[in-house]
Design an enzyme around this catalytic site. Sequence first.
Site, PDB file in Angstrom:
ATOM      1  N   LEU A   1      42.356  -3.263  42.132  1.00 56.73           N
ATOM      2  CA  LEU A   1      42.850  -1.992  42.687  1.00 56.73           C
ATOM      3  C   LEU A   1      43.828  -2.209  43.824  1.00 56.73           C
ATOM      4  CD1 LEU A   1      39.436  -0.084  42.847  1.00 56.73           C
ATOM      5  CD2 LEU A   1      41.364   0.459  41.339  1.00 56.73           C
ATOM      6  N   GLY A   2      43.635  -3.301  44.549  1.00 51.60           N
ATOM      7  CA  GLY A   2      44.528  -3.535  45.679  1.00 51.60           C
ATOM      8  C   GLY A   2      44.197  -4.848  46.334  1.00 51.60           C
ATOM      9  N   ARG A   3      45.069  -5.262  47.241  1.00 53.46           N
ATOM     10  CA  ARG A   3      44.733  -6.444  48.019  1.00 53.46           C
ATOM     11  C   ARG A   3      45.414  -6.378  49.373  1.00 53.46           C
ATOM     12  NH1 ARG A   3      45.247 -11.435  44.978  1.00 53.46           N
ATOM     13  NH2 ARG A   3      44.307 -12.339  46.820  1.00 53.46           N
TER      14      ARG A   3
ATOM     15  N   PHE B   1      43.048 -10.253  53.903  1.00 50.29           N
ATOM     16  CA  PHE B   1      41.806 -11.008  53.733  1.00 50.29           C
ATOM     17  C   PHE B   1      40.884 -10.410  52.675  1.00 50.29           C
ATOM     18  CE2 PHE B   1      43.079 -11.440  58.233  1.00 50.29           C
ATOM     19  CZ  PHE B   1      43.418 -12.792  58.197  1.00 50.29           C
ATOM     20  N   ALA B   2      41.373  -9.453  51.933  1.00 51.69           N
ATOM     21  CA  ALA B   2      40.503  -8.774  50.984  1.00 51.69           C
ATOM     22  C   ALA B   2      41.189  -8.531  49.647  1.00 51.69           C
ATOM     23  CB  ALA B   2      40.053  -7.430  51.567  1.00 51.69           C
ATOM     24  N   VAL B   3      40.370  -8.562  48.605  1.00 50.48           N
ATOM     25  CA  VAL B   3      40.818  -8.133  47.283  1.00 50.48           C
ATOM     26  C   VAL B   3      39.875  -7.010  46.869  1.00 50.48           C
ATOM     27  CG1 VAL B   3      41.161  -8.824  44.881  1.00 50.48           C
ATOM     28  CG2 VAL B   3      41.542 -10.486  46.707  1.00 50.48           C
ATOM     29  N   VAL B   4      40.416  -5.951  46.313  1.00 56.34           N
ATOM     30  CA  VAL B   4      39.573  -4.833  45.882  1.00 56.34           C
ATOM     31  C   VAL B   4      39.676  -4.702  44.364  1.00 56.34           C
ATOM     32  CG1 VAL B   4      39.089  -2.372  46.123  1.00 56.34           C
ATOM     33  CG2 VAL B   4      39.906  -3.681  48.098  1.00 56.34           C
TER      34      VAL B   4
ATOM     35  N   LYS C   1      35.077  -4.409  47.329  1.00 64.68           N
ATOM     36  CA  LYS C   1      35.997  -5.034  48.282  1.00 64.68           C
ATOM     37  C   LYS C   1      35.468  -6.415  48.647  1.00 64.68           C
ATOM     38  CE  LYS C   1      38.430  -4.334  52.684  1.00 64.68           C
ATOM     39  NZ  LYS C   1      38.735  -3.435  53.807  1.00 64.68           N
TER      40      LYS C   1
ATOM     41  N   ASP D   1      43.996   1.962  62.073  1.00 62.81           N
ATOM     42  CA  ASP D   1      44.846   1.456  60.990  1.00 62.81           C
ATOM     43  C   ASP D   1      45.109   2.563  59.969  1.00 62.81           C
ATOM     44  OD1 ASP D   1      46.414  -0.497  59.795  1.00 62.81           O
ATOM     45  OD2 ASP D   1      44.736  -1.492  58.786  1.00 62.81           O
TER      46      ASP D   1
HETATM   47  P1  ADP Z   1      42.572  -4.373  53.478  1.00 65.60           P
HETATM   48  O1  ADP Z   1      41.686  -4.468  54.675  1.00 65.60           O
HETATM   49  O2  ADP Z   1      42.796  -5.695  52.850  1.00 65.60           O
HETATM   50  O3  ADP Z   1      43.832  -3.592  53.715  1.00 65.60           O
HETATM   51  P2  ADP Z   1      41.552  -2.038  52.076  1.00 65.60           P
HETATM   52  O4  ADP Z   1      40.164  -1.606  52.316  1.00 65.60           O
HETATM   53  O5  ADP Z   1      42.644  -1.243  52.716  1.00 65.60           O
HETATM   54  O6  ADP Z   1      41.694  -3.590  52.403  1.00 65.60           O
HETATM   55  O7  ADP Z   1      41.818  -2.065  50.499  1.00 65.60           O
HETATM   56  C1  ADP Z   1      43.049  -2.522  49.990  1.00 65.60           C
HETATM   57  C2  ADP Z   1      43.545  -1.548  48.927  1.00 65.60           C
HETATM   58  O8  ADP Z   1      42.594  -1.469  47.835  1.00 65.60           O
HETATM   59  C3  ADP Z   1      43.710  -0.113  49.398  1.00 65.60           C
HETATM   60  O9  ADP Z   1      44.960   0.078  50.026  1.00 65.60           O
HETATM   61  C4  ADP Z   1      43.567   0.656  48.097  1.00 65.60           C
HETATM   62  O10 ADP Z   1      44.768   0.638  47.348  1.00 65.60           O
HETATM   63  C5  ADP Z   1      42.521  -0.151  47.328  1.00 65.60           C
HETATM   64  N1  ADP Z   1      41.172   0.391  47.590  1.00 65.60           N
HETATM   65  C6  ADP Z   1      40.390   0.125  48.653  1.00 65.60           C
HETATM   66  N2  ADP Z   1      39.224   0.800  48.604  1.00 65.60           N
HETATM   67  C7  ADP Z   1      39.266   1.534  47.469  1.00 65.60           C
HETATM   68  C8  ADP Z   1      38.368   2.489  46.857  1.00 65.60           C
HETATM   69  N3  ADP Z   1      37.191   2.780  47.420  1.00 65.60           N
HETATM   70  N4  ADP Z   1      38.749   3.074  45.699  1.00 65.60           N
HETATM   71  C9  ADP Z   1      39.947   2.770  45.122  1.00 65.60           C
HETATM   72  N5  ADP Z   1      40.835   1.901  45.659  1.00 65.60           N
HETATM   73  C10 ADP Z   1      40.511   1.275  46.811  1.00 65.60           C
HETATM   74 MG    MG Z   2      44.180  -1.584  54.032  1.00 61.18          MG
END
Ligand code: ADP
Ligand code: MG
Length: 324
Positions: free
Chosen positions: A36-38, A41-44, A59, A153
């Site tokens: 879904l995203g990255r 330090f995180a991959v979602v 996450k 943020d």
């Molecule tokens: P980071 O701390 O790495 O920025 P985020 O928590 O912002 O991590 O998550 C990164 C991306 O993943 C988000 O910008 C979003 O696009 C996707 N994402 C995060 N949480 C969710 C969620 N609960 N449902 C759908 N997409 C999500």
């Molecule tokens: Mg983020």
Amino acid sequence: PGALLRAGLGQALQRAGRTPIRTEPLDNLYEMTGQLGRGKFAVVKKCVEKATGKEFAAKFLRKHRRGRDSRAEIVHEMAVLEAARNNPRVVNLHAAFETDHNIILLLEYAAGGEIFDHCVSDEPLPERQITRLIRQMLEGVHLLHQCSVVHLDLKPQNILLTSLSPLGDIKLVDFGLARRLGTMGELREILGTPEYVAPEILNYEPITTATDLWSVGVITYMLVVGESPFLGENKQETFLNVSQVNVDYCRDAFSLVSELAVDFIRKLLVKAPEDRPTAADCLTHPWLWQLGPESDPPTPRTPRERSAGKWALPPEDFEDKENF
Ligand code: ADP
Ligand code: MG
């Protein structure tokens, strides 16, 4: 500032964990389906809970970052999510798991993606959708601020939607930089993303709830105009634009919305934090209520708030968690 930060994290460690961090294999219970995203330090990843068929966002947070143990920071992020459990505009934390390298947060899945996609688009959202989303964002921020949490943020990538078509409701995510404003002193830290950070952060001045309201101003500008107000050719230029509050209010897009939109943004993009309206103040701005449907302002709830002329938004069951 380092000491203050550590104090905050110390508090986080003291609280008894509501959400246990489980060590059994995640794959037994969830099936990963796609990314879904990255972030840094995180991959979602999107996943499905095998027992229920329910969708979640997983996450994956690295426990070691830049050669440092970051477990406490992750536990802090969990604690903020738990403290905001009753905030309907914050994504819910369902479960947590731990592997050798990661802590994995199982989060409520927000199927509509980031409002970012509507902030850099040639086709802006209808004004009544923009004002509805801003109202919801402010409700979420107001509830956070009521329990002394600052997000720090807020940006279009961290504001998600429950659905895309029809356009759903706001869910705030990413509490990795969120802090509890303590009574023990001021919080000064360099944080956030250049385009979205408030001048006081660049100037190493105290961080308050007003810092989040600056970001609300930036996001509102982007939803209306389709471009970031301060983004320059490089970081230096962006920082200069922010610290000089160099904003173009003459963009063509402003002719497509009410004049009240400019007034709303102008009140937020103000250099001195103490001169910005609070989230509750913003929620009374006429721009947010001029277009229906659901155009009634929220009703004040307690006599004290009624006499103060402020809107009270939290649901009855919202608790102010003392420590996390
Ligand atoms: P980071 O701390 O790495 O920025 P985020 O928590 O912002 O991590 O998550 C990164 C991306 O993943 C988000 O910008 C979003 O696009 C996707 N994402 C995060 N949480 C969710 C969620 N609960 N449902 C759908 N997409 C999500
Ligand atoms: Mg983020």
